[in-house]
Enzyme design. Structure first.
Site, PDB file in Angstrom:
ATOM      1  N   CYS A 131      -4.470  -3.145   4.099  1.00 41.40           N
ATOM      2  CA  CYS A 131      -4.180  -2.704   5.464  1.00 41.40           C
ATOM      3  C   CYS A 131      -5.182  -3.267   6.476  1.00 41.40           C
ATOM      4  O   CYS A 131      -5.340  -4.466   6.596  1.00 41.40           O
ATOM      5  CB  CYS A 131      -4.132  -1.176   5.505  1.00 41.40           C
ATOM      6  SG  CYS A 131      -3.259  -0.512   6.952  1.00 41.40           S
ATOM      7  N   LYS A 173      -9.927   0.140  -2.036  1.00 40.25           N
ATOM      8  CA  LYS A 173     -10.213  -0.214  -0.639  1.00 40.25           C
ATOM      9  C   LYS A 173     -11.668   0.071  -0.304  1.00 40.25           C
ATOM     10  O   LYS A 173     -12.160   1.187  -0.498  1.00 40.25           O
ATOM     11  CB  LYS A 173      -9.282   0.573   0.274  1.00 40.25           C
ATOM     12  CG  LYS A 173      -9.338   0.168   1.735  1.00 40.25           C
ATOM     13  CD  LYS A 173      -8.269   0.925   2.546  1.00 40.25           C
ATOM     14  CE  LYS A 173      -8.219   0.452   3.989  1.00 40.25           C
ATOM     15  NZ  LYS A 173      -7.174   1.169   4.758  1.00 40.25           N
ATOM     16  N   GLU A 209       0.852  -1.192   0.000  1.00 38.90           N
ATOM     17  CA  GLU A 209       0.000   0.000   0.000  1.00 38.90           C
ATOM     18  C   GLU A 209       0.890   1.245   0.000  1.00 38.90           C
ATOM     19  O   GLU A 209       1.910   1.307   0.684  1.00 38.90           O
ATOM     20  CB  GLU A 209      -0.881  -0.031   1.255  1.00 38.90           C
ATOM     21  CG  GLU A 209      -1.751   1.189   1.450  1.00 38.90           C
ATOM     22  CD  GLU A 209      -2.414   1.203   2.818  1.00 38.90           C
ATOM     23  OE1 GLU A 209      -3.478   1.838   2.954  1.00 38.90           O
ATOM     24  OE2 GLU A 209      -1.861   0.596   3.770  1.00 38.90           O
TER      25      GLU A 209
END
Length: 535
Positions: free
Chosen positions: A397, A347, A284
């Site tokens: 994440c 995301k 990321e």
């Protein structure tokens, strides 16, 4: 842990035949502090997994037979001891005040667990054999609520995430993280029942057997073996110039680090020092410069992909035409042809107050850093990316902490799980806590996984939850590994959240079932007061 009569305010029944009184408050408070400390030490980076059931047992003893307000307060105390140090890494990016607010909010859920433990005390006093079951139900339901509220929840510090080295981790393949938490907390309830006053030999033997079976027997459970072919995957941890929030100002240096490491990997392949990867995964924010809008960044990524002769899953930010709005994405960048816009993932669960600001005007009063937070938009589909050699299930994440987001990519056909993350605004403890989640997910869904970070920790995880090739923190590294693909769907994947919903409904039933006994106890206590007044 045997509780002596001296620890009780009144060791026997009340004169009117009511229930025994709870532990003295200083003793209960000490047990709550010890419970929070045990739960903290069970989690990474300490990894003393066997302390989790002990923490549950200590808090269960502390809140038993207490008034509801005291039960909440003792649970809150345990929660503060757990979450304040556990979430200390948030200060690096957000400052101390948001850290304290988040810790207090998370501790409040343990306060609710303490309140619930106090509420069901009459059930335990009537049928002590229920103590393990009630402890398991309360803790699993507490995690259910904490993982969903508010703003989508924050499941950090779940008991299941402390079991990376425990035999109970294998239970994840049969019921996911909720079943792991349930088994560990049932063992905690059996532990407190075992050591509580006046446990007969037969009952003590039964509770001891429950603890031993729940914590040891899962080691014999079979796991779903990956059944497909293998493919070679490389993870690139390029590192950043320095840690801290300001690393975004150095985004070109971060991109250059990942390009340089990938080009060096290509040189190692050419020299026979490394195997040729079929896929390279960057973390990321490996390119915080949007390569679809910046030709220089695009040229650098293309150079890396062409040199290593493999597609790269690049973590980047995609800007929109609205200033301040962006997406956090993983996009497949192919050698020769460049970005494949059909194979990208945005995301789906941006982090509130970190990647978007739900209450910006109020948050600005809490921290002046609130104005630094842009508006990250959520994606609208699971991260299933077909690279040609392998179908990758991409989560970004903190998304690895959410059961449903991970299950969605497996349902979409993912052959391996990839977690792209950026720990540059945190520390090694946070990275290790995140890696423990990857361990659980790999076992839960019978898929090998990887975690790749800008600064570490990066690693591969096999379908039994074993970590391979773990990197150091705040250093550059490249790790190459053959990953096994596919495998049958686990029972946990097929069942989804059904086991958790059953446990939550059972908790509601237990709380309702305690009501008649609580009313009866209130009547008895009221009669006791009247008798005392007449005397």
């Amino acid at each position: 842990m045997t509780l002596p009569p001296s620890a009780l305010a009144e060791p026997g029944p009340s004169p009117a035949g009511g229930p025994r009184r709870p532990l003295r408050l200083p003793v209960a408070a000490a047990l709550a502090v010890a419970a929070g400390a045990a739960l903290l030490l069970a989690l990474p980076p300490f990894d003393l997994w066997w302390l989790s059931p002990a923490g549950v047992a200590l808090l269960s003893a502390a809140v038993h037979r207490r008034r509801l307000r005291a039960g909440f307060g003792l649970g809150m105390l345990a929660g503060l001891v757990l979450f304040v140090p556990l979430l200390q890494w948030t200060t690096i990016g957000a400052g101390w005040l948001p850290w304290i607010i988040l810790s207090v909010l998370q501790a409040a859920y343990l306060g609710l667990a303490g309140l619930a433990g106090a509420w069901v005390s009459p059930l335990v006093d009537r049928w002590r054999v229920l103590w393990p079951l009630l402890a398991g139900l309360i803790w699993t339901s507490q995690e259910f609520l904490r993982g969903r509220t508010p703003f989508g929840g924050f499941p950090w510090g779940r008991i299941a995430f402390s079991q990376g080295d425990s035999p109970t981790l294998r239970l994840a393949a049969y019921g996911g993280a909720p079943l792991v938490t349930f088994a560990v907390t049932v063992a905690g309830g059996a532990l407190v029942a075992l050591f509580w006053r006046r446990s007969g030999m037969l009952a003590a033997a039964g509770f001891a057997a429950v603890v031993a079976v729940l914590l040891g027997a899962p080691a014999a459970l079979p796991l779903t073996a990956t059944g497909g072919p293998a493919t070679t995957v490389a993870i690139v941890q390029g590192n950043v110039p320095r840690l801290g929030l300001e690393f975004n100002a150095q985004r070109r240096a971060v991109l250059d680090n990942h390009v340089t490491a990938t080009v060096q990997l290509a040189a190692d392949v050419a020299a026979g020092r490394q195997k040729q990867p079929s896929l390279v995964v960057w973390p990321e924010n490996s390119s915080d410069i949007d390569p679809l809008r910046n030709s220089d960044a695009a040229q650098q990524i293309q150079y890396a992909a062409d040199t290593v002769k493999a597609p790269i899953l690049v973590g980047t930010l995609q800007r929109t035409d609205t200033p301040g709005d962006n997406y956090n994405v993983g996009i497949l960048w192919n050698p020769g042809t460049g970005p494949d816009l059909a194979q990208q993932y945005a995301k789906r669960h941006p982090v509130p107050f970190a990647e978007y600001m739900p209450l910006r005007s109020i948050a600005g009063l809490v921290s002046d850093r609130a104005n630094l937070v842009s508006n990250m938009l959520p994606g609208d589909h699971p991260g299933v990316i077909a690279t040609g050699a392998v179908v990758v299930g991409d989560v970004i994440c903190f998304e690895v902490a959410y059961d449903g987001l991970v299950k969605d990519v497996i349902d979409g056909g993912a052959q391996i799980l990839a977690v792209q993350t950026n720990n540059a605004t945190f520390n090694e403890a946070e990275a290790l806590q995140q890696l423990s989640m990857v361990q659980l997910r790999a076992v839960e869904h019978g898929r090998e996984g990887l975690m790749v970070s800008t600064v570490g920790v990066s690693a591969f995880v096999d379908a039994e939850g074993t970590v391979h090739g773990s990197t150091g923190f705040n250093t550059a590294a490249v790790v190459v590994r053959d990953m096994n693909l596919d495998g049958p769907r686990t029972l946990a994947t097929r069942l989804g959240n059904r086991p958790e919903m059953v446990l939550v409904l059972a908790t509601v039933g237990a709380l309702i079932g305690a009501l008649p006994l609580r009313r009866r106890r209130d009547v008895i206590d009221g009669d006791s007061v009247k008798v005392s007044e007449e005397q």
